[in-house]
Motif scaffolding. Structure first.
Motif, PDB file in Angstrom:
ATOM      1  N   MET A 191       0.651  -1.200   0.018  1.00 14.49           N
ATOM      2  CA  MET A 191       0.073   0.010  -0.018  1.00 14.49           C
ATOM      3  C   MET A 191       0.857   1.379   0.025  1.00 14.49           C
ATOM      4  O   MET A 191       0.526   2.230  -0.626  1.00 14.49           O
ATOM      5  N   ILE A 192       2.015   1.065   0.674  1.00 12.71           N
ATOM      6  CA  ILE A 192       2.822   2.330   0.614  1.00 12.71           C
ATOM      7  C   ILE A 192       3.539   2.664  -0.392  1.00 12.71           C
ATOM      8  O   ILE A 192       3.735   3.811  -1.107  1.00 12.71           O
ATOM      9  N   ILE A 193       3.834   1.388  -1.229  1.00  9.95           N
ATOM     10  CA  ILE A 193       4.376   1.677  -2.585  1.00  9.95           C
ATOM     11  C   ILE A 193       3.571   2.196  -3.661  1.00  9.95           C
ATOM     12  O   ILE A 193       3.728   3.261  -4.458  1.00  9.95           O
ATOM     13  N   ALA A 194       2.108   1.781  -3.537  1.00  6.05           N
ATOM     14  CA  ALA A 194       1.237   2.623  -4.511  1.00  6.05           C
ATOM     15  C   ALA A 194       0.993   3.925  -4.121  1.00  6.05           C
ATOM     16  O   ALA A 194       0.922   4.946  -5.069  1.00  6.05           O
ATOM     17  N   PHE A 195       1.034   4.446  -2.827  1.00  2.00           N
ATOM     18  CA  PHE A 195       0.841   5.877  -2.549  1.00  2.00           C
ATOM     19  C   PHE A 195       2.134   6.633  -2.947  1.00  2.00           C
ATOM     20  O   PHE A 195       1.910   7.816  -3.463  1.00  2.00           O
ATOM     21  N   ALA A 196       3.240   6.028  -2.663  1.00  2.00           N
ATOM     22  CA  ALA A 196       4.667   6.791  -3.237  1.00  2.00           C
ATOM     23  C   ALA A 196       4.409   6.881  -4.520  1.00  2.00           C
ATOM     24  O   ALA A 196       5.008   8.127  -5.164  1.00  2.00           O
ATOM     25  N   ILE A 197       4.011   5.987  -5.381  1.00  2.00           N
ATOM     26  CA  ILE A 197       3.995   6.030  -6.840  1.00  2.00           C
ATOM     27  C   ILE A 197       3.096   7.144  -7.428  1.00  2.00           C
ATOM     28  O   ILE A 197       3.466   7.844  -8.125  1.00  2.00           O
ATOM     29  N   VAL A 198       1.759   7.092  -6.840  1.00  2.00           N
ATOM     30  CA  VAL A 198       0.664   8.284  -7.049  1.00  2.00           C
ATOM     31  C   VAL A 198       1.285   9.670  -6.563  1.00  2.00           C
ATOM     32  O   VAL A 198       0.980  10.407  -7.290  1.00  2.00           O
ATOM     33  N   LEU A 199       1.799   9.674  -5.378  1.00  2.00           N
ATOM     34  CA  LEU A 199       2.327  10.834  -4.874  1.00  2.00           C
ATOM     35  C   LEU A 199       3.401  11.345  -5.871  1.00  2.00           C
ATOM     36  O   LEU A 199       3.516  12.734  -6.383  1.00  2.00           O
ATOM     37  N   GLY A 200       4.284  10.491  -6.251  1.00  2.00           N
ATOM     38  CA  GLY A 200       5.669  10.842  -7.389  1.00  2.00           C
ATOM     39  C   GLY A 200       4.800  11.413  -8.679  1.00  2.00           C
ATOM     40  O   GLY A 200       5.514  12.340  -9.370  1.00  2.00           O
ATOM     41  N   VAL A 201       4.027  10.757  -9.070  1.00  4.52           N
ATOM     42  CA  VAL A 201       3.209  11.187 -10.483  1.00  4.52           C
ATOM     43  C   VAL A 201       2.727  12.373 -10.282  1.00  4.52           C
ATOM     44  O   VAL A 201       2.696  13.603 -11.122  1.00  4.52           O
ATOM     45  N   VAL A 202       1.571  12.894  -9.190  1.00  2.87           N
ATOM     46  CA  VAL A 202       1.142  13.783  -8.909  1.00  2.87           C
ATOM     47  C   VAL A 202       2.272  14.967  -8.676  1.00  2.87           C
ATOM     48  O   VAL A 202       2.132  16.363  -9.390  1.00  2.87           O
TER      49      VAL A 202
END
Length: 123
Positions: A1-12
């Motif tokens: 879950m943390i990885i998905a959040f980090a990816i989304v945050l990075g894209v944003v």
């Protein structure tokens, strides 16, 4: 879950900030991104097979990035496109790690379906 959040945050963050990357360092940035993706997929594949080691992950990430940057630097000095060798290696490794991950999930799905069929037969 943390990885998905980090990816989304990075894209944003990447889409909201206009970051200029000089053409002189573009090959270095591209290779570091490929090295990062390779290391992340390798770590994920290792964690699926219960062989993940943080020290190996960090040293692989830093070592791959450093060696690739040195290849680019030396290639520019002698007038060769040595970065293509690093790109080729990283892309091959990315596909290999993806294949390992895919096989793991396919085995998991097939095993669960077989277990469900066996349960239905026994009822």
């Amino acid at each position: 879950m943390i990885i998905a959040f980090a990816i989304v945050l990075g894209v944003v963050l990447a889409l909201n900030f206009n970051v200029y990357i000089s053409p002189a360092i573009t090959p270095y940035v591209a290779i570091i991104i490929l090295a990062s993706v390779d290391s992340l997929l390798g770590a994920y594949a290792a964690s699926l097979s219960k062989k993940y080691n943080f020290v190996i992950f960090i040293t692989g990430l830093l070592g791959n990035s450093l060696i690739s940057a040195l290849l680019i630097f030396m290639g520019k000095k002698v007038g060769l496109d040595l970065y293509l060798a690093a790109v080729l290696v990283f892309v091959i490794r990315i596909f290999q790690n993806f294949a390992i991950t895919r096989r793991f999930f396919l085995k998991f799905i097939v095993k669960n379906r077989v277990d469900e069929k066996n349960i239905e037969k026994n009822e």
